[in-house]
Scaffold this motif. Structure first.
Motif: not given
Length: 879
Positions: A64-73
């Motif tokens: 789960r991450a904020p919409r503007d955060v790309d956790w894969r990156a």
């Protein structure tokens, strides 16, 4: 003359004897298989398949991450930083003490995606296996001699090319890639991995291949900026250049004739349901037949026989179909529908009518796809794991053999239970994963506090396992028995032993009874009727009652044993944990030093605390990291300070670990140095330091209390992968990590540089009711007071024992934490339960940074067998 009591004489003799590891009988089915047949009661094959699909859906929602955060990156950046750190460590390998030991499993492999033979593709070539978060492995073709080649490279290997080395005498050139877009090359058997120049950030890799031309051209087919792209390297993987761009966004498929057969520059693609072919190595393509214009995903395989013969698997409207072309792609005809498909498929190089594909089970055709026959049902594996395929196939590679003087090939089939080979066109299979392929995928481990060599583990699709730890040098050392198949997590017991252990499967609660001769109680326990909960819901044993445990869902339930295999459950509290948001509880933890104090968190990070064993709750004004959807947050409580606890979870765009020191009233972000990552599990060290250890997406981490700083624990020799669980074992001297792809690993906690004290075994159950410590530093030539305190025994006599090495042997209902006992000093506890003895350390500089170990033993009739024990106390001597 001073006399030694008889039992202490026996004790000194016992201390001089090495403790033997327990042996236990591995259950065998009537067919004589190496593993026990599981009892998936009430679950037919369709239900099992739906369960696997549900797991995959939830895994996609892991973070789960904020919409503007790309956790894969973020995680890719974490991986690159760790790779750079390891490259620096490799420059000075002698400056670091190796503190990691691989435990295993040695015999229970996890998911394999792909296999390849060495560049010569001969009968004596090495075998390579690409695994899921376990990296690349190499072994002999008979499944022996496995060794990891990419522990210093994060991620799995879904694609592989093994090409000739750049210069004569060089090792094989290894090109590996993940479905997620990572591409690396090694020229020295995996010691160093390079990122080739010229490749952009790929969103996905759909295939890699090698042409049979003089340059050994390497191809990478992937997606970037929403478009399919083909990249080529003609300089042995040093750099890639864009060779061709596709027409539109599409998850297509690529097939290149295998080495030694077919045209040397032919490349075939399927895009937008249409075939594209190239005769110049992918420089240009000619559009061919339209197979299904509505398809949104495709795979392509072929047989060099014919023009060649091609098979395209296309997905349209969520359903997969297989199409066949016998004229090199000029036209295709429908062959069959595919209902059980994990996107793993290949075609024989010898017979154009033989195709094999995999899903929950593996299927093959001998008539060009008109009909398919199953290799074996998934359940047959457990009766004959050597010669029956494990469930869930995620990779098939058919490799021509070029040096036998006749046409031959090997069929390699990757499953959730390791790698299999068929040398006879699918007539038979052999398991190549039963010895040394250390790629187990674990959710949870539970090591017995009273018998630390006994380990229970809950795995992904390799069941609920039990092993007896054995030491070894190099590679996994410990075999595990699979007691039942499936996915299991949240292993828990009331007292840390294996007397009664609870854990969950997606659909029921499993109970093990008995540590020495374990039994799985049947029938399994149902979840509370109508409950809403995680896919693998947490359970937590009641520390006050071994026969009770808590189930976490949209309410908190307490199960209590009635008799035999029967438990009843009731709602434990009327408190509404979801009033401020959330769908269910995701973690619960009790304070080891005060079972009345407990903490809970729900799936949106709302935190709660209780001072009366969970009957009444107070919500904190603070929030911890948001839970992910799959496994819940982790909570850990300080071993001796009940008002201190830590919570971990999704740390993207926020801190991944928060801590309270006031019993849960307020929480604050813990320390600096931890990257943005997913924190799967937390555990406090039990050595008196109060330090905290974390199992995370980006590896193992250590929070040092004195500096309030997080430090990476990984070293050269420990794997870069996902660390899913952590627990304190070996009486506080070791942190045991379960990884999702490289099995179980032990980290030996450094004792530090002397003079310093270190405690272990503080949380052992009664009769360990004494506290042993010292207020003076253990300096050579100096005398110190060793203080013993008891809250239960007064006016008692006993002894303080000391040794040059720790141990773990049962004695008088407790644990003797010393081995090879060298001497003892008489101890008296006064009316307040306090006693003290004097000990002088030798005045010898050679003893600096060496250790001595102490433990107290007191006659105490209030204990079951008449003796009370203390924790262990380690003295690291210094100047």
């Amino acid at each position: 003359m001073k006399r030694t009591p008889l039992f202490l004489s026996c004790l000194l003799l016992l201390g001089a004897c090495a403790a033997e590891h327990e042996t236990f009988e591995i259950w065998r089915d009537p067919a004589g298989g190496l593993h026990p047949r599981p009892t998936e009661e009430g679950m037919d094959e369709e239900e099992e398949e739906r369960g696997h699909e549900a797991r995959e859906r939830y895994i996609e929602e892991l973070h789960r991450a904020p919409r503007d955060v790309d956790w894969r990156a973020i995680e890719r950046a974490n991986q690159e930083r760790e790779l750079a750190r390891r490259q620096q460590m490799a420059l000075h390998p002698l400056l670091e003490t190796q503190r990691w030991t691989e435990v295993g499993s040695r015999n229970q492999a996890g998911r394999v995606h792909i296999a390849a033979l060495g560049a010569a593709s001969g009968s004596s070539s090495k075998l390579y296996a690409g695994t899921d978060l376990g990296g690349l492995w190499r072994g002999e073709q008979d499944g022996t001699g496995w060794e990891p080649l990419s522990d210093d490279l994060f991620g799995g290997v879904q694609h592989i090319v093994v090409a000739p080395g750049e210069f004569t005498g060089d090792p094989d050139l290894l090109l590996v890639a993940t479905d997620g877009g990572s591409v690396h090359v090694s020229r020295d058997d995996g010691h160093v991995w390079e990122t080739p120049a010229g490749l952009p950030a790929l969103n996905a890799v759909r295939g890699v291949a090698q042409l049979a031309d003089a340059q050994h051209t390497l191809l990478v087919f992937g997606n970037t900026t929403g478009l399919p792209r083909l990249y080529a390297s003609t300089d042995h993987g040093h750099s890639f250049q864009l060779r061709w761009s596709g027409p539109s966004a599409y998850s297509g498929g690529m097939w290149v004739p295998r080495l030694g057969a077919g045209a040397i520059a032919n490349v075939y693609l399927v895009l937008n349901g249409r075939l594209y072919s190239s005769v110049n190595g992918g420089v240009s393509f000619t559009a061919g037949a339209t197979i299904d214009a509505s398809a949104d995903r495709a795979l392509l395989v072929g047989c060099e026989a014919g023009a060649p013969t091609l098979y395209a698997a296309l997905r349209s409207g969520g359903a997969w179909s297989l199409y066949r072309s016998s004229n090199g792609g000029a036209s295709f005809t429908f062959a069959s529908a595919i209902s059980d498909f994990n996107e793993s498929i290949d075609c024989s190089s010898l017979d154009p009518n033989r195709v094999v594909y995999g899903g929950l089970e593996v299927w093959r055709t001998t008539n060009g796809g008109a009909s398919f026959t199953r290799f074996n049902t998934w359940g047959e594996y457990y009766g004959n794991p050597l010669h029956k395929l494990h469930a869930d196939c995620f990779g098939i590679r058919i490799v021509p053999i070029t040096d036998l003087g006749i046409s031959d090939e090997r069929w390699y089939i990757g499953t959730d239970g390791g790698l299999f080979v068929s040398p006879d066109l699918g007539t038979s299979v052999t398991n190549l994963s039963l010895w040394g392929l250390g790629i187990s995928q674990y959710y949870s481990t539970l090591t017995s506090r009273t018998s630390p060599q006994l380990i229970l583990a809950g795995s992904q699709d390799q069941g609920y396992q039990r092993g007896a730890w054995s030491s070894g040098s190099g590679g996994p050392s410990t075999d595990f028995a699979q007691l039942i198949s499936g996915d299991y997590g949240h292993l828990t017991s009331s007292d840390g032993t294996h007397g009664l252990v609870y854990c969950t499967y997606p659909g029921f609660i499993l109970v093990q009874q008995g540590e020495t001769n374990p039994q799985l109680l049947s029938p399994f326990l149902d979840f509370p009727a109508g409950s809403n909960h995680l896919w693998l819901p947490p359970v937590v044993a009641d520390p006050l009652d071994p026969a009770s445990f808590f189930f976490l869902g949209d309410q908190l339930w307490r199960y209590t044993r009635v008799s035999g295999p029967t438990w009843n459950y009731v709602q434990h509290t009327g408190f509404n944990f979801l009033a401020s948001g959330g769908s269910y509880l995701s973690a619960l933890a009790f304070a080891p030093s005060n079972a009345q104090r407990c903490y809970a968190v729900n799936n949106v990070g709302k935190l709660f605390s209780s001072s009366n064993h969970g009957t009444n709750w107070t919500q904190s004004s603070s929030s911890g990291p948001s839970s992910h959807y799959f496994y819940g947050n982790s909570l850990a409580v300080h071993p001796t300070q009940p008002l201190e606890a830590a919570v971990g979870g999704s740390g993207y765009g926020t801190n991944g670990v928060w801590r309270t020191t006031d019993g849960g009233s307020t929480w604050s972000a813990l320390g600096s140095g931890l990257p943005q990552t997913m924190v799967y599990d937390l555990a406090y060290a039990e050595n008196g330091s109060g330090d905290l250890y974390a199992a995370t997406e980006s590896g193992p981490w250590h929070w040092e209390r004195v500096s309030n700083t997080w430090h990476a624990l990984s070293q050269l020799g420990s794997p870069m992968t996902v660390y899913w669980s952590v627990e304190s074992v070996d009486y506080g001297q070791t942190m045991r990590f379960g990884t999702y792809g490289r099995g179980i690993w032990d980290y030996a906690i450094p004792a530090g540089f002397g003079p310093v004290w270190s405690s272990w075994g503080q949380v052992l159950p009664p009769p360990h009711v004494l506290a042993l410590n010292s207020a003076q530093l253990p300096q050579i030539g100096q005398q110190v007071a060793l203080d013993v305190q008891s809250t239960q025994a007064a006016e008692r006599w006993g002894w303080v024992l000391w040794s040059a090495s720790p141990g773990a042997q049962p004695l008088f209902g407790g644990k003797l934490l010393l081995a090879n006992i060298q001497n003892f000093t008489r101890l008296h506890l006064d009316a307040s339960g306090h006693g003290s003895v004097r000990f002088r350390f030798p005045n010898d500089f050679a003893l600096i940074d060496q250790s001595l170990y102490f433990q107290a033993l007191v006659v105490d009739p209030s204990q079951v067998q008449g003796y009370a024990f203390s924790n262990g106390l380690q003295a690291v001597m210094g100047p």
